[in-house]
Design a protein around this motif. Structure first.
Motif, PDB file in Angstrom:
ATOM      1  N   GLY A 300       0.695  -1.293   0.197  1.00 17.34           N
ATOM      2  CA  GLY A 300      -0.159   0.131   0.007  1.00 17.34           C
ATOM      3  C   GLY A 300       0.796   1.172   0.065  1.00 17.34           C
ATOM      4  O   GLY A 300       1.860   1.096   0.900  1.00 17.34           O
ATOM      5  N   PHE A 309      -4.673   6.672  -2.003  1.00 16.75           N
ATOM      6  CA  PHE A 309      -3.995   5.520  -1.502  1.00 16.75           C
ATOM      7  C   PHE A 309      -4.188   4.654  -2.472  1.00 16.75           C
ATOM      8  O   PHE A 309      -5.321   4.402  -3.241  1.00 16.75           O
ATOM      9  CB  PHE A 309      -4.822   5.062  -0.336  1.00 16.75           C
ATOM     10  N   SER A 311      -3.084   0.382  -4.052  1.00 17.78           N
ATOM     11  CA  SER A 311      -2.818  -1.094  -3.447  1.00 17.78           C
ATOM     12  C   SER A 311      -2.030  -1.743  -4.768  1.00 17.78           C
ATOM     13  O   SER A 311      -2.568  -1.690  -5.711  1.00 17.78           O
ATOM     14  CB  SER A 311      -3.793  -1.676  -2.892  1.00 17.78           C
TER      15      SER A 311
END
Length: 318
Positions: A300, A309, A311
């Motif tokens: 992450g 964010f 991932s």
């Protein structure tokens, strides 16, 4: 050579603009910045304490004033590193008007600070101003110490030491409260004395002259007047959403005549992307990437600037 025709002062208040201007009778040049949604977006990516948000807002306004010297290409970065509760500020300006920024702070130390002044939050360290010009791949950097000064005072020091240009800087940040909610605003004024006539170039004002200049110096009357006029500006005028930039400049300099040039729009924009981060992760060794894997089996990454964010599957960046 014919003079440009005059026109009525515009009453239209527009946010997120840099307005270049000149007071030719006093050999003054400057820029006015008014920030609304752009600075609000930058300051609300994270839940900054109010005093940290205000400090970052000042840094964004200052970066817009200084970075807007780049016309269409290039990058400008303002960065502080210091020993105060707010130990780092970073603001990037990508010409012709893209801004992003973030602040790093120690919450425990911040809670112990009773003085909300920028100098108390920053402590001692340095302010670095970096210009990267794309057309000639040139990179210029000026570094000045932070020794209990505000960002505006540090900018004054930069112009004295690096540019040797008599300059005036004023920054302001405020929070607007309306029935629709709260939002941050910021503004700034940069005024510089740039005489072009030989009769005006006597001696630079004290503190703005090179170190080897004579000790006996005398400020030019034009620069004294310019500072006096600019010094009447109030913080609330810089952040007032109902006051147009042109009206503010007219109020300050109408007795001498002020000329405004084309405004430049400003926007909040982060240059992070999934592709950039993938390339960065692939540059690490397998052991380093293994240490980044979380409990969910993925890597992450959160962008420091825009808080986005992302991932990644470790196999995709191997």
């Amino acid at each position: 050579m014919t003079e440009s025709p005059s026109r009525p002062v515009s009453a239209e208040a527009r946010d997120d603009r840099v307005t270049p201007f000149a007071v030719e009778a006093l050999d003054l040049r400057g820029r006015l910045v008014r920030l609304g949604p752009t600075v609000d977006a930058i300051l609300t990516h994270y839940d900054y304490p109010p005093q940290v948000a205000r400090l970052l807002g000042e840094a964004v306004a200052l970066a817009a004033l200084l970075g807007s010297i780049l016309e269409s290409h290039g990058r400008f970065q303002l960065q502080t590193r210091s020993d105060g509760p707010v130990d780092m500020l970073v603001v990037d300006y990508d010409a012709p008007g893209k801004l992003r920024g973030f602040a790093r702070f120690d919450a425990a130390r911040l809670a112990e600070v009773t003085d909300p002044a920028p100098a108390a939050l920053l402590g001692r360290g340095h302010l670095a101003l970096t210009i990267e010009r794309e057309e000639d791949a040139a990179r210029y950097q000026g570094v000045v110490p932070l020794e209990g000064e505000s960002l505006a005072e540090a900018a004054h020091m930069y112009f004295r030491q690096s540019e040797q240009i008599p300059s005036f800087v004023r920054l302001a940040v405020g929070e607007l409260v309306t029935p629709q909610g709260r939002s941050w605003r910021a503004g700034g004024l940069l005024l510089q004395y740039l005489p072009v006539a030989g009769a005006r170039i006597r001696e630079l004002p004290p503190g703005d002259a090179p170190e080897d200049a004579g000790a006996e110096t005398e400020e030019d009357d034009a620069w004294l007047e310019g500072q006096a006029l600019a010094g009447t500006i109030e913080d609330h005028e810089l952040v007032d959403p109902s006051l147009s930039g042109e009206r503010l400049l007219f109020r300050l300099f109408h007795e001498r005549g002020v000329k405004v040039f084309n405004e430049r729009p400003l926007v909040e924009f982060c240059r992070c992307s999934t592709e950039r981060i993938e390339r960065l992760l692939k540059s690490f060794s397998p052991e380093e990437r293994a240490d980044m894997v979380g409990d969910d089996g993925r890597i992450g990454v959160t962008c420091e600037f825009c808080a986005t964010f992302r991932s990644f599957d470790p196999a995709d960046v191997a």
